[in-house]
Design a protein around this motif. Sequence first.
Motif, PDB file in Angstrom:
ATOM      1  N   ARG A 240       0.843  -1.192   0.000  1.00  0.00           N
ATOM      2  CA  ARG A 240       0.000   0.000   0.000  1.00  0.00           C
ATOM      3  C   ARG A 240       0.879   1.242   0.000  1.00  0.00           C
ATOM      4  O   ARG A 240       1.907   1.288   0.685  1.00  0.00           O
ATOM      5  N   GLU A 244      -1.765   5.972   1.780  1.00  0.00           N
ATOM      6  CA  GLU A 244      -2.964   5.194   2.093  1.00  0.00           C
ATOM      7  C   GLU A 244      -2.809   4.502   3.447  1.00  0.00           C
ATOM      8  O   GLU A 244      -3.741   4.437   4.242  1.00  0.00           O
ATOM      9  N   PHE A 245      -1.606   4.000   3.709  1.00  0.00           N
ATOM     10  CA  PHE A 245      -1.349   3.270   4.948  1.00  0.00           C
ATOM     11  C   PHE A 245      -1.602   4.142   6.177  1.00  0.00           C
ATOM     12  O   PHE A 245      -2.198   3.689   7.161  1.00  0.00           O
ATOM     13  N   LYS A 247      -3.647   6.331   6.757  1.00  0.00           N
ATOM     14  CA  LYS A 247      -5.071   6.566   7.034  1.00  0.00           C
ATOM     15  C   LYS A 247      -5.725   5.376   7.721  1.00  0.00           C
ATOM     16  O   LYS A 247      -6.887   5.441   8.099  1.00  0.00           O
ATOM     17  N   THR A 248      -4.964   4.271   7.861  1.00  0.00           N
ATOM     18  CA  THR A 248      -5.507   3.078   8.502  1.00  0.00           C
ATOM     19  C   THR A 248      -5.256   3.130  10.010  1.00  0.00           C
ATOM     20  O   THR A 248      -4.517   3.985  10.506  1.00  0.00           O
ATOM     21  N   ASP A 249      -5.823   2.175  10.720  1.00  0.00           N
ATOM     22  CA  ASP A 249      -5.694   2.127  12.178  1.00  0.00           C
ATOM     23  C   ASP A 249      -4.478   1.284  12.568  1.00  0.00           C
ATOM     24  O   ASP A 249      -4.602   0.209  13.118  1.00  0.00           O
ATOM     25  N   PHE A 250      -3.276   1.813  12.282  1.00  0.00           N
ATOM     26  CA  PHE A 250      -2.046   1.074  12.599  1.00  0.00           C
ATOM     27  C   PHE A 250      -1.627   1.355  14.042  1.00  0.00           C
ATOM     28  O   PHE A 250      -1.969   2.389  14.618  1.00  0.00           O
ATOM     29  N   GLU A 291       4.943  -5.788   6.743  1.00  0.00           N
ATOM     30  CA  GLU A 291       5.077  -4.529   7.498  1.00  0.00           C
ATOM     31  C   GLU A 291       6.471  -3.925   7.353  1.00  0.00           C
ATOM     32  O   GLU A 291       7.036  -3.372   8.293  1.00  0.00           O
TER      33      GLU A 291
END
Length: 437
Positions: A240, A244-245, A247-250, A291
């Motif tokens: 990704r 974009e990454f 914006k994720t719940d990391f 990751e």
Amino acid sequence: MKTLDSIPTGKIERAGTLVKTGVKIGGNYVKYYGKKLVNPDLTKDELNENNASDIYDGLKSLKGSALKVAQMLSMEKNLLPRAYVEKFSLSQFSVPPLSAPLVRKTFKKYLGKYPEELFDAFEKDSVNAASIGQVHRARKDGMELAVKIQYPGVAQSISSDLAIVKPIAIRMFNLQGKDSDKYFKEVEGKLIEETNYLLELQQSQEITRACEVIPNIEFPKYYPELSSERILTMDWMTGRHLGEFVKTDFSQKLGNKIGQALWDFYMFQIHVLRKVHADPHPGNFLIDDEEKLIAIDFGCIKKIPNEFYEPYFELAQKDNIDNDGVFMKKLYELEILTQTDSKEELLFFKALFKEMLTIFTSPFNDEVFDFGSTAFWNKIADLSERYSKDEQIRKMNGNRGSKHFLYMNRTFFGLYNLLHDLRAKVEVNNFRNHIAS
């Protein structure tokens, strides 16, 4: 998405496109002030959105260095209204691609064969179209490949594009006198280098080999036999985009891990290789399923000469900023202050750069630095806001600093923004563990 069968390459044709864009912007202001008469509380949000859309639409049809300007501006999150940042950031991922016939013609011209003759499979539709080139997916001998194709005419239009942009930039940044030419020549030289895919191939191989020692970062392999001055072939890397990454719940742990890899990658280049990937926007990085960080574009590489490197990083030390004698000496060495400055200019720019450097170099003066800190970013935003409205600065010569500041500051500003998006805490000197003794 609509494809392009041709790109304007002549100076008059490209200037005409920008003139049409200017007319649209003028119309936007007329509409804004008309509405403002009726509603005095009207904000500039709609005006900014309309202007950003019209500017982006004009630039994306030109591609090349004109669109590269939008890409660079999209990184200036603290200097532009959000509408511009959001619209210009599309230049990193989403612009109209070249048509299939034009792609085939480019292959025939630069590699002597059509793509279907070189690869076992070649997707005629691009998967990514940006400012200087577009990427197609291909397969050969069981390998999944990414093939970057440069837009026709991009290299030839750089000088004329900059000639069009130059008067605007001189007004925006308050540049005065012939000394400003050094900045434009630096930008022109870098853009010309970015259109030389054989140089990019060489730089990519050199830097990726040297940086293999850094944990949690991967690089594609490059294929000289399937590359030329306008076509570059490398491994297809899956992941990704960093934009974009984020914006994720990391997790914080993962943000720190990727942020540390990114920081070490940049510090290793700067302090060990004395050259750096000077285009740190989210479109140039991926996060894979393991990751790990992936760096995929080495077109813009800035070499750091020793006469700039030493005073630049000496001014990153708090003790040197606080020592007035050393501080003044370094400001002259870096061409921030000049012998022709008036007393007023000297005092003003000394104070400005002391405040600016104290903030921007703060990561170098801690063992661990938190790029997610709101306090750090509030200081940057406050500084940008205050000096953008300072009437005094408009009266002074804006030719400040060595030409090398352009891409070094761009590198750090982009890097800081990526680390902020990752909310990363990094060990500042960890990169030294990867230097061979």
